[in-house]
Motif scaffolding. Structure first.
Motif, PDB file in Angstrom:
ATOM      1  N   TRP A 172       0.835  -1.197   0.000  1.00 49.51           N
ATOM      2  CA  TRP A 172       0.000   0.000   0.000  1.00 49.51           C
ATOM      3  C   TRP A 172       0.874   1.254   0.000  1.00 49.51           C
ATOM      4  N   ASN A 173       0.712   2.145  -0.990  1.00 49.47           N
ATOM      5  CA  ASN A 173       1.513   3.362  -0.992  1.00 49.47           C
ATOM      6  C   ASN A 173       0.686   4.626  -1.226  1.00 49.47           C
ATOM      7  N   GLY A 174      -0.621   4.501  -1.099  1.00 49.11           N
ATOM      8  CA  GLY A 174      -1.454   5.686  -1.195  1.00 49.11           C
ATOM      9  C   GLY A 174      -1.904   6.027  -2.598  1.00 49.11           C
ATOM     10  N   ASP A 175      -1.334   5.398  -3.666  1.00 41.60           N
ATOM     11  CA  ASP A 175      -1.734   5.733  -5.022  1.00 41.60           C
ATOM     12  C   ASP A 175      -3.175   5.339  -5.314  1.00 41.60           C
ATOM     13  N   LEU A 176      -3.715   4.444  -4.505  1.00 42.74           N
ATOM     14  CA  LEU A 176      -5.096   4.036  -4.691  1.00 42.74           C
ATOM     15  C   LEU A 176      -6.047   5.217  -4.546  1.00 42.74           C
ATOM     16  N   TRP A 177      -5.589   6.282  -3.848  1.00 48.44           N
ATOM     17  CA  TRP A 177      -6.425   7.454  -3.642  1.00 48.44           C
ATOM     18  C   TRP A 177      -6.229   8.498  -4.725  1.00 48.44           C
ATOM     19  N   ASP A 178      -5.340   8.231  -5.652  1.00 45.16           N
ATOM     20  CA  ASP A 178      -5.160   9.140  -6.779  1.00 45.16           C
ATOM     21  C   ASP A 178      -6.303   8.912  -7.769  1.00 45.16           C
ATOM     22  N   ASP A 179      -7.035   9.976  -8.135  1.00 47.81           N
ATOM     23  CA  ASP A 179      -8.213   9.830  -8.979  1.00 47.81           C
ATOM     24  C   ASP A 179      -7.890   9.211 -10.331  1.00 47.81           C
ATOM     25  N   ILE A 180      -6.752   9.598 -10.906  1.00 47.25           N
ATOM     26  CA  ILE A 180      -6.392   9.065 -12.224  1.00 47.25           C
ATOM     27  C   ILE A 180      -6.079   7.577 -12.122  1.00 47.25           C
ATOM     28  N   GLY A 181      -5.300   7.214 -11.095  1.00 47.95           N
ATOM     29  CA  GLY A 181      -4.986   5.798 -10.925  1.00 47.95           C
ATOM     30  C   GLY A 181      -6.217   4.965 -10.621  1.00 47.95           C
ATOM     31  N   TRP A 182      -7.113   5.501  -9.780  1.00 46.97           N
ATOM     32  CA  TRP A 182      -8.346   4.796  -9.449  1.00 46.97           C
ATOM     33  C   TRP A 182      -9.227   4.630 -10.687  1.00 46.97           C
ATOM     34  N   GLY A 183      -9.316   5.657 -11.497  1.00 48.09           N
ATOM     35  CA  GLY A 183     -10.106   5.550 -12.722  1.00 48.09           C
ATOM     36  C   GLY A 183      -9.520   4.555 -13.691  1.00 48.09           C
ATOM     37  N   SER A 184      -8.177   4.517 -13.790  1.00 49.25           N
ATOM     38  CA  SER A 184      -7.534   3.541 -14.675  1.00 49.25           C
ATOM     39  C   SER A 184      -7.819   2.122 -14.219  1.00 49.25           C
ATOM     40  N   LEU A 185      -7.723   1.926 -12.893  1.00 51.80           N
ATOM     41  CA  LEU A 185      -7.983   0.595 -12.364  1.00 51.80           C
ATOM     42  C   LEU A 185      -9.426   0.175 -12.614  1.00 51.80           C
ATOM     43  N   LYS A 186     -10.342   1.112 -12.508  1.00 49.97           N
ATOM     44  CA  LYS A 186     -11.746   0.790 -12.748  1.00 49.97           C
ATOM     45  C   LYS A 186     -11.988   0.404 -14.205  1.00 49.97           C
ATOM     46  N   ARG A 187     -11.264   1.028 -15.119  1.00 48.75           N
ATOM     47  CA  ARG A 187     -11.434   0.669 -16.524  1.00 48.75           C
ATOM     48  C   ARG A 187     -10.971  -0.762 -16.789  1.00 48.75           C
ATOM     49  N   VAL A 188      -9.828  -1.135 -16.183  1.00 50.27           N
ATOM     50  CA  VAL A 188      -9.342  -2.505 -16.366  1.00 50.27           C
ATOM     51  C   VAL A 188     -10.302  -3.496 -15.710  1.00 50.27           C
ATOM     52  N   ALA A 189     -10.831  -3.139 -14.520  1.00 45.87           N
ATOM     53  CA  ALA A 189     -11.774  -4.026 -13.843  1.00 45.87           C
ATOM     54  C   ALA A 189     -13.049  -4.193 -14.663  1.00 45.87           C
ATOM     55  N   LEU A 190     -13.493  -3.118 -15.300  1.00 48.97           N
ATOM     56  CA  LEU A 190     -14.689  -3.215 -16.137  1.00 48.97           C
ATOM     57  C   LEU A 190     -14.429  -4.105 -17.343  1.00 48.97           C
ATOM     58  N   ARG A 191     -13.249  -3.941 -17.944  1.00 49.05           N
ATOM     59  CA  ARG A 191     -12.931  -4.781 -19.093  1.00 49.05           C
ATOM     60  C   ARG A 191     -12.909  -6.252 -18.695  1.00 49.05           C
TER      61      ARG A 191
END
Length: 712
Positions: A172-191
């Motif tokens: 855990w390094n806090g990047d999960l709270w970065d909006d851009i990183g969170w949005g990118s992760l959501k796109r991969v999860a949706l795919r």
């Protein structure tokens, strides 16, 4: 595998969830909802219009109660299913665990089941730079947890998707709270969620899917992706084996709980227990019934792709509706049975009846257990004689479903039938994608409108198909196989339809037809409009006696000679594999100038011998029931030795008799039941054949010549 359990207050109600990566859950519930960065939100002010469970509550929760330590996955699943309401608390948690596993407290300590409240302030402090989640007093939350590179920016891998190249590194390094990183992760999860929609996959199969779709890096953090899709309601997380209520044997007794394999449906008697280093259980159960498809364990993750992901993708994809309308317009008038598909009168009438069934609302399609496939799915039986052309009759049904943008499954018990049907379906529907599935198939992950599959492959689907067509439902291994029937029902959508095809339906279905409980259509005549050959009786002693004496009876020799003289290809069906070679030797002695061969399920040259028989290179073929169906040889006669054997039921006898009279050049053929007695199976087979001939004659399906011959 182990998972955490937590409860969260959503609005005015409590929900219970499990977690493979608790950082994802806390970011989802406590973090800021980021519609623009994710790029997959709804268009009405960020609301998702019910496309994914809990998505409208993202970032709006104030209270979370979570287990400090992880517990075995099967126990976590049971708790989430049985939890009623209120925050998570230890006493209720222990009671549920003991319901699922009475001896659980012998190997799980009370300390492992501690529960703490996680507040928004706790999560924010962790997000501000702590390297470990020490604010709960534990540091073992690295299960499934990863983070991606530095700033959370997208790193494309050259395939145009831009997000599959993200590498998860560290904890855990806090990047999960970065909006851009969170949005990118959501796109991969949706795919991922869209890709596995309608499938039922174990964890290793999910990783195989990711690797085969250009997401090799995502394999490293598949738990994070699966958890994010789950918390949004886009996938379901289950364990391979789960605790379910056992069937009630006596109405007054309390229902007992037992383990059930969620992939094949097997229950008591099919499970074994072993010590498991993954979940820590001294007796982690696994299923032996579907072991050939990969080990399904109590602690093995089973992912069910739900329809919510497909709806969400369609909701946000511009032009999807227009494209669908264009495809539907291109298939207009596809369901005119007689015109497009050149069906005979009998085939046309049966297809029209089945189409009428498909066009009815579910409530009108049948509410009895028989009419609903035993599992809430309306069902229809196409009862067609052997050689009636069942494949052509389902073409209008497939076209009807394709016009409505539905997914179609055609399942058959045997791989060779799949390979035979594939080119015919491809030719009939050239504008539709066709996936052909069997062991080792290259189409395993193909997204198709039409899926042609062996019945074993259905275990990997979950609520995928709108129309399920089961061919040869009376054949091995589908007949009397609860696991395959469970898999077929699981593959069909709750509002889908079943079409069963058979020349010899099981007795239970025949009773339901007679009682009016199962919608059906009968096709009592073949395409050439001649009656089915009615078997004749030839009284002979058991075959083993003739093999011991090394001499065949004179009546059998005379009957075989008659068939050979008239130029027929001769099938000789027997019961035992070990009798094939001795009988072939005896026949060659009596017919020294005639090419004779034998085959069975153990014969590696079976396919070549059938080809030689079809090409008349050989004239007589001794075989077991391996060739009782699916083989068409012009101008054939059929001899069934030991027809009174318990190994031959009425269905087998009808199927074997169906090898004769299939061609227009020789529509009559000869069928001989050779036995020392005239048992119920033979009588029932003859009654079924004569009944179909009588129906065909009464309905005017037989041609004039056949009518006159039948009248004589």
């Amino acid at each position: 595998m182990r998972a955490y359990v937590y409860t969260v207050r959503v609005g005015d109600k409590w929900v219970c969830r499990l977690s493979l990566d608790c950082h994802v859950d806390l970011r989802f519930w406590y973090g800021k909802k980021d519609g623009k960065a994710a790029g997959i939100e709804g268009r009405n002010g960020g609301e998702d219009a019910g496309l994914g469970e809990n998505r409208a509550y993202e970032g709006r929760v104030e209270e979370v109660w979570m287990t400090v330590s992880s517990i075995p996955l099967s126990l976590a699943v049971y708790v989430t299913e049985q939890w009623e309401t209120g925050p998570l608390e230890s006493k209720r948690l222990i009671r549920l665990l003991q319901e699922a596993e009475p001896q659980v407290m012998e190997w799980i300590s009370q300390g492992d089941l501690q529960i703490k409240q996680v507040t928004r302030e706790d999560v924010c402090r962790s997000a501000q730079g702590l390297q470990e989640v020490t604010w709960l007093g534990v540091s073992d939350w690295s299960v499934g947890s990863r983070s991606w590179n530095g700033s959370g920016n997208e790193n494309g891998n050259g395939n145009g998707n831009g997000n599959e190249g993200m590498i998860m590194e560290g904890v855990w390094n806090g990047d999960l709270w970065d909006d851009i990183g969170w949005g990118s992760l959501k796109r991969v999860a949706l795919r991922l969620a869209v890709g596995i929609q309608g499938r039922s996959l174990l964890a290793h199969e999910l990783q195989d899917y990711l690797a085969s779709h250009g997401m090799e890096d995502a394999v490293l953090y598949w738990r994070t992706l699966a958890q994010l899709a789950y918390v949004q309601g886009l996938v379901e997380l289950r364990s391979g084996l789960a605790v379910r209520e056992a069937p009630r044997r006596f109405p007054l007794l309390r229902r007992q709980r037992e383990l059930c394999c969620l992939r094949c449906g097997s229950r008591v008697g099919s499970h074994r227990r072993t010590a498991c280093a993954t979940c820590g259980s001294p007796g982690c159960a696994y299923c032996e019934a579907c072991l050939a498809m990969g080990r399904s364990r109590a602690c093995a993750l089973l992912l069910h792709g739900t329809a919510a992901a497909a709806r969400l993708a369609a909701h946000s994809a511009a032009g999807t509706a227009a494209a669908g309308c264009a495809r539907a317009a291109g298939r207009a008038h596809a369901t005119e049975p007689g015109a497009r598909w050149r069906l005979s009168e009998a085939q046309h009438d049966a297809s029209r009846a089945a189409l009428h069934f498909l066009q009815q609302p579910c409530a009108a399609a049948g509410n009895t257990p028989a009419a609903r496939g035993g599992a809430g799915v309306p069902s229809f039986l196409l009862w067609a004689v052997t050689g009636a052309g069942k494949t052509e009759m389902i073409f209008p049904l497939i076209a009807h479903a394709l016009e409505r943008e539905q997914h179609v499954l055609i399942a058959t018990p045997r791989r060779d039938v799949v390979l035979e049907l594939a080119p015919r379906l491809a030719q009939a529907f050239p504008d539709s994608r066709l996936a052909t599935l069997y062991g080792g198939s290259s189409d395993r992950w193909m997204s198709a409108e039409i899926t042609l599959s062996t019945t074993h492959q259905l275990m990997r689907f979950y609520h995928m198909f709108d129309l399920v067509i089961i061919d040869e439902l009376d054949a091995f291994p589908y007949h009397n196989n609860d696991q395959l029937q469970y898999a077929a029902k699981k593959a069909c959508k709750p509002d889908g339809r079943f079409i069963f095809l058979s020349a010899t339906p099981p007795d239970r279905m025949q009773r339901d037809v007679r009682r009016g409980r199962l919608p059906h259509a009968k096709v009592p005549v073949r395409f050439h409009r001649h009656p089915l050959p009615v078997p004749q009786r030839l009284t002979l002693k058991p075959l083993r006696l003739y093999l011991e004496r090394k001499a065949l009876p004179v009546p059998l020799i005379k009957a075989l000679t008659t068939s050979i003289t008239r130029g027929a290809q001769v099938f000789i069906f027997i019961t035992r594999i070990k009798q094939v070679d001795p009988l072939v030797d005896l026949l060659r002695r009596h017919f020294p100038n005639l090419p004779i061969e034998g085959t069975s399920s153990e014969d590696t040259e079976r396919a070549e011998k059938v080809i030689r028989f079809r090409q008349r290179v050989s004239r007589m073929l001794v075989t077991t029931t391996i060739l009782e169906r699916g083989v068409t040889i012009p101008k054939s006669d059929v001899f069934i030795l030991d027809a009174d054997s318990a190994l031959f039921d009425a269905a087998s006898l009808v199927q074997m008799a169906g090898r004769a009279g299939r061609s227009l050049e020789d529509p009559a053929g000869n069928v001989m039941f050779c036995a020392s007695s005239w048992n119920r199976a033979q009588q029932h087979a003859v009654r079924q054949i004569t009944s179909m001939n009588r129906i065909a004659r009464r309905q005017g399906y037989l041609n004039t010549t056949s009518q006159r011959r039948e009248g004589k």
